[in-house]
Design an enzyme around this catalytic site. Structure first.
Site, PDB file in Angstrom:
ATOM      1  CD  GLU A 274     110.005   4.368  79.183  1.00  0.00           C
ATOM      2  OE1 GLU A 274     109.590   4.203  78.008  1.00  0.00           O
ATOM      3  OE2 GLU A 274     110.431   5.434  79.617  1.00  0.00           O
ATOM      4  CB  CYS A 308     109.230   8.027  76.215  1.00  0.00           C
ATOM      5  SG  CYS A 308     109.069   8.025  77.991  1.00  0.00           S
TER       6      CYS A 308
END
Ligand code: NAD
Length: 511
Positions: A274, A308
């Site tokens: 990720e 993010c």
């Protein structure tokens, strides 16, 4: 503890006076490693200081883990793997759910610790703890549903597909969500039946300790959860090369993702990566633009932009561009900058000084390329990693704030005339984590959802992270998932079992 600092300081940023709220003081814990079910000091000669991002004062110092201590953790996950795998999913689920409840019971204390080390406002830190507990609960239940299947066959044979835990896991977690990112790896791994070693970010060890404590106190057997704090590259090299770990999960940057992916490939280890994003937002003119601007700005400046899946590049239709900018300016002027632990703070400092330098360079680059500052733009001098919430207009697509993941409180807004053009520009990035569209037209929304290159699309919402849905990216944003059914599934492998009745004619060979 008594107050040691004033309530606020006043500083000068781009010729404007700004008040910065100072930290509330309370105890920050001693930092320890958690190995084989015991809290211990690192044995290395090298050490780390945890800094308060609001003041640069040292909150705590800890010694790094050694290779020998990592071997103990590896031995612990290796020895505990079978027992944890063979425990009934119901029993595992009980332990995991108890950990979620412990986090909720401890939410205020954990939030204070996270605000102290990471800088985010207390209300955001509390929300992080509760969101983590929700994800843990989801995993506790999902671990009871790791179904296999029976495949139709002839009467003399049976074709079965079963699920098994992949084996010991190594998890590498970042500093932007010190609790959530740890919970999102430990809970699904444990739910699937895998023991885990977590290497948490240097800046935010106490948030990780809080999650590990909750699992240990909830009854996770010794060795099933371990926490190692030290030099990142030394830990990943040692842990992934030992021949014990079968799965690695990272939340972090693209370069670190590539390093760990290479290492994992050499040792036949499965990966979930990720690796951040640079999410586009497309705002059509057929919707309440003031309301959309408010939602976008709220989401953009959450955690000072260090998210993010944060909306990052704002494409606003020319017909509503100026109105959108004006609404965002009103919101940003009300932001109260300060230490996360000061109750009135609505935006904290950045988590480390590396981010401040990156943002400073990106801002200068944007201005060089013609961007205009609609508000903010200052970086207060003095200790603490403060950056003013900043709105930029007339931004060139090629500038760093647009082309790269900025991970800071800079909101670049550009205008577009044609939706096709907006989609093309939105996709012109190496990242593909999240994207967002705001429109009153379902037809346009669904078209954009199809055409935008991202793992997640928010339609008329900035929320794309839920316990129930898979969180993950494409392109440089990585691969694999967290949350949702998929978040547990990545810790499972499949086994095909093909069975033939020995009394039946033939030998069970069809092709
Ligand atoms: P970085 O790449 O230096 O470090 C990120 C994390 O990875 C740190 O916690 C560090 O301990 C760890 N790390 C570094 N080298 C490692 C190695 N060889 N083995 C194992 N772990 C290692 O990045 P940074 O300066 O902390 O952050 C910069 C960028 O990272 C941000 O701009 C953002 O793109 C990305 N980031 C993404 C997320 C996310 O949620 N995906 C979170 C934090 C940072």
């Amino acid at each position: 503890m008594g107050k040691t600092t004033p309530d606020y300081i006043t500083c000068l940023t781009r010729n404007e006076k700004r008040e910065i709220l100072m930290p509330a003081r309370d105890a920050y814990p001693a930092i320890k490693q958690f190995i084989e079910g015991r809290w211990v000091d690192g044995d290395a000669d090298t050490s780390e200081n945890v800094l308060d991002p609001a003041t640069a004062e040292v909150l705590a110092a800890y010694r790094h883990v050694t290779a020998g201590q990592l071997d103990c953790a590896l031995d612990a996950v290796s020895r505990s793997a079978r027992g944890w795998r063979d425990l009934s999913p119901l029993h595992r689920s009980d332990i995991i759910r108890r950990a979620a409840q412990l986090l909720r019971d401890r939410a205020d204390r954990i939030a204070f610790v996270v605000s102290s080390e990471q800088g985010k406002p207390l209300h955001e830190a509390r929300a992080e703890v509760y969101a983590s507990a929700d994800i843990i609960d989801w995993c506790a239940e999902e671990g009871r549903r790791t179904y296999g299947r029976i495949v139709p066959s002839d009467n003399d044979s049976r074709l079965m597909v079963t699920t098994e835990p992949v084996g010991p896991v190594a998890a590498f977690t970042p500093w932007n969500f010190p609790v959530l990112t740890v919970a999102r790896k430990v809970a699904p791994a444990l739910a699937a039946g895998c023991p885990i070693i977590v290497k948490a970010a240097e800046e935010t060890p106490a948030g990780a300790m809080a999650v590990v404590s909750a699992f240990a106190d909830a009854g996770a057997p010794p060795g099933v959860v371990n926490l190692a704090l030290g030099v990142p590259a030394e830990i990943s090299e040692h842990v992934l090369s030992a021949g014990i770990v079968r799965k690695v999960s990272l939340t972090g940057s693209v370069p670190v993702g590539r390093t760990l992916s290479r290492l994992a490939a050499e040792h036949d280890i499965r990966t979930t990566m990720e690796l951040g994003g640079n999410a586009p937002v497309i705002v059509e003119p057929d919707i309440d633009v003031d309301e959309v601007a408010l939602r976008c700005a709220t989401s953009k400046f959450r955690n000072a932009g260090q998210v993010c899946n944060s909306p990052s590049r704002f494409f606003v239709h020319a017909a509503v561009h100026d109105r959108f900018v004006a609404a965002v300016q009103r919101f940003v002027r009300d932001i109260r900058l300060g230490a996360g632990t000061a109750e009135a703070t609505t935006m904290g400092p950045l988590a480390n000084s590396r981010r401040v330098e990156y943002v400073r360079r990106a801002l200068a680059d944007a201005l060089d390329r013609g961007a205009q500052i609609a508000c903010g733009g200052g970086i207060p001098s003095g200790a603490g990693n403060f950056v003013e919430p900043t709105v930029l207009t007339e931004v060139a697509d090629s500038s760093t704030v647009f082309a790269e993941e900025i991970f800071g409180p800079i909101m670049p807004i550009v205008r577009y005339h044609d939706l096709d053009d907006a989609i093309t520009r939105a996709n012109a990035t190496t990242y593909g984590l999240a994207s967002f569209v705001f429109t009153g037209s379902l037809a346009k929304a669904h078209r954009m959802a199809r055409e935008l290159e991202a793992g997640m699309v928010g339609i008329n919402t900035t929320v794309v992270s839920r316990a129930e849905t898979p969180f993950g990216g494409i392109k440089a944003s990585g691969h694999g998932f967290e949350s949702g059914l998929e978040g547990v599934d990545v810790y499972l492998r499949r086994k095909a079992i093909l069975e033939h009745d020995p009394a039946a004619p033939g030998r069970g060979v069809s092709h």
